[in-house]
Design an enzyme around this catalytic site. Structure first.
Site, PDB file in Angstrom:
ATOM      1  N   HIS A 136       0.864  -1.182   0.000  1.00 40.41           N
ATOM      2  CA  HIS A 136       0.000   0.000   0.000  1.00 40.41           C
ATOM      3  C   HIS A 136       0.904   1.236   0.000  1.00 40.41           C
ATOM      4  O   HIS A 136       2.011   1.190   0.535  1.00 40.41           O
ATOM      5  CB  HIS A 136      -0.844  -0.051   1.280  1.00 40.41           C
ATOM      6  CG  HIS A 136      -1.921   0.968   1.401  1.00 40.41           C
ATOM      7  ND1 HIS A 136      -1.675   2.263   1.791  1.00 40.41           N
ATOM      8  CD2 HIS A 136      -3.260   0.883   1.208  1.00 40.41           C
ATOM      9  CE1 HIS A 136      -2.821   2.933   1.839  1.00 40.41           C
ATOM     10  NE2 HIS A 136      -3.802   2.117   1.489  1.00 40.41           N
ATOM     11  N   ASP A 213       2.820  -4.698   8.115  1.00 45.08           N
ATOM     12  CA  ASP A 213       1.613  -3.893   7.983  1.00 45.08           C
ATOM     13  C   ASP A 213       0.431  -4.865   8.071  1.00 45.08           C
ATOM     14  O   ASP A 213       0.131  -5.598   7.123  1.00 45.08           O
ATOM     15  CB  ASP A 213       1.659  -3.175   6.619  1.00 45.08           C
ATOM     16  CG  ASP A 213       0.326  -2.568   6.222  1.00 45.08           C
ATOM     17  OD1 ASP A 213      -0.677  -2.760   6.926  1.00 45.08           O
ATOM     18  OD2 ASP A 213       0.292  -1.899   5.164  1.00 45.08           O
ATOM     19  N   GLN A 216      -4.734  -5.277   6.862  1.00 50.64           N
ATOM     20  CA  GLN A 216      -5.725  -6.167   6.235  1.00 50.64           C
ATOM     21  C   GLN A 216      -5.741  -7.554   6.860  1.00 50.64           C
ATOM     22  O   GLN A 216      -6.507  -8.424   6.417  1.00 50.64           O
ATOM     23  CB  GLN A 216      -5.450  -6.287   4.734  1.00 50.64           C
ATOM     24  CG  GLN A 216      -5.590  -4.995   3.960  1.00 50.64           C
ATOM     25  CD  GLN A 216      -7.010  -4.437   3.973  1.00 50.64           C
ATOM     26  OE1 GLN A 216      -7.977  -5.134   4.260  1.00 50.64           O
ATOM     27  NE2 GLN A 216      -7.139  -3.165   3.662  1.00 50.64           N
ATOM     28  N   LYS A 239     -10.629  -0.689  10.306  1.00 51.73           N
ATOM     29  CA  LYS A 239     -10.767  -1.847   9.399  1.00 51.73           C
ATOM     30  C   LYS A 239     -11.135  -3.112  10.180  1.00 51.73           C
ATOM     31  O   LYS A 239     -11.432  -4.145   9.598  1.00 51.73           O
ATOM     32  CB  LYS A 239      -9.461  -2.079   8.644  1.00 51.73           C
ATOM     33  CG  LYS A 239      -9.146  -0.963   7.647  1.00 51.73           C
ATOM     34  CD  LYS A 239      -7.924  -1.300   6.840  1.00 51.73           C
ATOM     35  CE  LYS A 239      -7.325  -0.105   6.141  1.00 51.73           C
ATOM     36  NZ  LYS A 239      -8.088   0.384   4.988  1.00 51.73           N
ATOM     37  N   CYS A 377      -4.800   2.619  -3.596  1.00 48.28           N
ATOM     38  CA  CYS A 377      -3.526   3.086  -2.994  1.00 48.28           C
ATOM     39  C   CYS A 377      -2.404   2.091  -3.244  1.00 48.28           C
ATOM     40  O   CYS A 377      -1.499   1.923  -2.413  1.00 48.28           O
ATOM     41  CB  CYS A 377      -3.659   3.364  -1.499  1.00 48.28           C
ATOM     42  SG  CYS A 377      -4.767   4.716  -1.135  1.00 48.28           S
TER      43      CYS A 377
HETATM   44  C1  LIG Z   1      -2.493  -2.875   3.490  1.00 53.49           C
HETATM   45  C2  LIG Z   1      -2.818  -1.498   3.995  1.00 53.49           C
HETATM   46  N1  LIG Z   1      -1.870  -0.784   4.606  1.00 53.49           N
HETATM   47  C3  LIG Z   1      -2.108   0.440   5.081  1.00 53.49           C
HETATM   48  C4  LIG Z   1      -3.329   1.040   4.932  1.00 53.49           C
HETATM   49  C5  LIG Z   1      -3.555   2.417   5.490  1.00 53.49           C
HETATM   50  O1  LIG Z   1      -4.433   2.346   6.564  1.00 53.49           O
HETATM   51  P1  LIG Z   1      -5.045   3.656   7.212  1.00 53.49           P
HETATM   52  O2  LIG Z   1      -5.624   4.475   6.095  1.00 53.49           O
HETATM   53  O3  LIG Z   1      -6.080   3.134   8.148  1.00 53.49           O
HETATM   54  O4  LIG Z   1      -3.940   4.359   7.928  1.00 53.49           O
HETATM   55  C6  LIG Z   1      -4.348   0.356   4.283  1.00 53.49           C
HETATM   56  C7  LIG Z   1      -5.663   0.991   4.063  1.00 53.49           C
HETATM   57  O5  LIG Z   1      -6.353   0.680   3.127  1.00 53.49           O
HETATM   58  C8  LIG Z   1      -4.078  -0.950   3.811  1.00 53.49           C
HETATM   59  O6  LIG Z   1      -5.024  -1.652   3.187  1.00 53.49           O
END
Ligand SMILES: Cc1ncc(COP(=O)(O)O)c(C=O)c1O
Length: 420
Positions: A136, A213, A216, A239, A377
């Site tokens: 992401h 990270d 998900q 999420k 993203c």
């Molecule tokens: C794999 C992953 N990493 C990071 C993020 C960023 O998360 P946040 O917008 O809650 O900070 C997302 C959000 O879609 C994501 O799917």
């Protein structure tokens, strides 16, 4: 977390009582455009159970005060609620101690915190940070920023056409120069579940720290950071059925002790004079200013909710949704699935021949179906698959086969509109 794999078609329907679970989520009872809402954008954000909404309201109605500061009863109550949420987060992630849990705004802030603090302390010119091709943007851009600042080099481990990390290439890219590996537990745009324990083993052999990270992964089940062996793990509350604006950074006590602060301000200090400031111990060292107290309390309630679920049944249910959606969407001649890894979470990305993903999203919305369209993203993932965008259906445990059926009929309408 849930390891959702393609299930054979003969798998019996799971025992999970999805109808009962759905009743816990008020928004799932609503209609959009005169149709019952079919919410399939869970990877973007999840819906909230009544218990989370009620706990947040209860906090504001009966406990609201600033934390860690007041000597009066109400402030003690707010502090207890906040720290109780931290303990729930510790248990959910299987961390060794509450001091290893830092409340942040979400995964984006957690990664920026580590990139900034770890980067300033550990990265020198010529050092390397290794990420993967499926990250992401929030696990790319913070590393680009700190690498540029420190003269370090960002390396990217490639994937194959199924969206699976090439582990031989990943191992080859690790070197004594690699100071940190940052990798998604689960890809948001492809659904791929990465072999995190193996990644950690290889990285640690080379002396590199590992940030995972988990944005998900956490919505699909409790995570065991100690079993995975990670140095840092990040989670977004919104999420995983909690409020927006709150998330978790897990760091081992050893790592967090060694990092410099990220932001300066109230609550993160031990002593301040104009000549010199000393810092509080973690996690306070990383929680400058008034935190999102209500968000943390709401996240605690979401964790309570998740811990009340029968995860074997939930996993079977999510596997069934994934294999059913994969089979039904994959059977449409105009549809191409993007991301077909052997180990996947319940995320199905696809393109419809001759139709831009945004048009797919707009037309299925007319049927009450909420899906995400765009690059999610992950622009480098779109470039890799040579598509401008995909449509993405991402499932939570409260989704049903009927939701998949509604999506499939809506996608059929898309193809009819564009054929006509
Ligand atoms: C794999 C992953 N990493 C990071 C993020 C960023 O998360 P946040 O917008 O809650 O900070 C997302 C959000 O879609 C994501 O799917």
């Amino acid at each position: 977390m849930t390891t959702v794999r393609h299930a054979p078609p003969s798998v019996p329907l799971p025992a999970f009582d999805v109808e009962q679970a759905r009743r816990d989520f008020p928004l799932l009872q609503t209609t959009v455009r005169g149709k019952p809402l079919v919410y399939l954008d869970n990877a973007a954000t999840s819906q909230k159970p009544r218990s989370v909404i009620a706990r947040t309201e209860q906090y504001y109605a009966t406990e609201n005060a600033n934390v860690h500061r007041g000597v009066y009863e109400l402030s003690e109550r707010a502090t207890a609620a906040y720290e109780d949420a931290r303990e729930k987060a510790r248990a959910f992630l299987h961390a060794a101690a509450p001091r290893e849990i830092v409340f942040v705004r979400g995964t984006t802030e957690a990664i920026n915190l580590v990139a900034s603090s770890f980067g300033r302390k550990e990265l020198r010119a010529g050092d390397e940070v290794l990420i993967t091709a499926m990250e992401h943007h929030s696990n790319i851009v913070p590393w680009q920023l700190i690498c540029a600042e420190r003269g370090a080099v960002l390396r990217v481990a490639p994937m194959n056409k199924r969206g699976e990390l090439l582990m031989d290439e990943f191992a080859r890219l690790l070197s004594p120069k690699t100071k940190l590996v940052a990798v998604a537990h689960v890809s948001n745009s492809l659904g791929t579940i990465n072999p995190v324990a193996e990644i950690v083993r290889l990285a640690h052999e080379r002396g590199a720290a590992v940030l995972v990270d988990g944005a998900q992964a956490a919505p699909h089940g409790p995570v065991d950071v100690r079993a995975l062996g990670v140095d840092f793990y990040t989670v977004s509350g919104h999420k995983m059925f909690g409020p927006t604006g709150i998330g978790l950074l897990y760091g081992t006590a050893e790592r967090l002790d060694a990092l410099p602060p990220y932001q300066g301000g109230g609550d993160m200090i031990k002593t301040v004079t104009f000549a010199k400031t000393t810092y509080a111990e973690p996690p306070a060292k990383f929680e400058a200013g008034t935190p999102n107290i209500a968000g943390a309390v709401g996240l605690g309630a979401a964790i309570d909710y998740l811990r009340g679920l029968d995860w074997d049944a939930v996993q079977a249910h999510e596997r069934d949704l994934l294999s059913y959606a994969t089979a039904r969407l994959g059977a449409l001649p105009e549809v191409t699935l993007v991301g077909t890894a052997a180990h996947k979470a319940s995320v199905v990305s696809f393109t419809v021949q001759g139709v831009h993903a945004h048009d797919v999203g707009t037309i299925v919305d007319q049927e009450g179906v909420a899906i995400r369209t765009g690059h999610h993203c992950t622009q480098p993932v779109m470039d890799f698959f040579a598509v401008p965008a995909t449509a993405r259906a991402s499932f939570a445990f409260y989704n049903t086969r009927a939701d998949v059926d509604t999506l499939v009929s809506a996608v059929r309408k898309v193809t009819k509109v564009f054929a006509g």
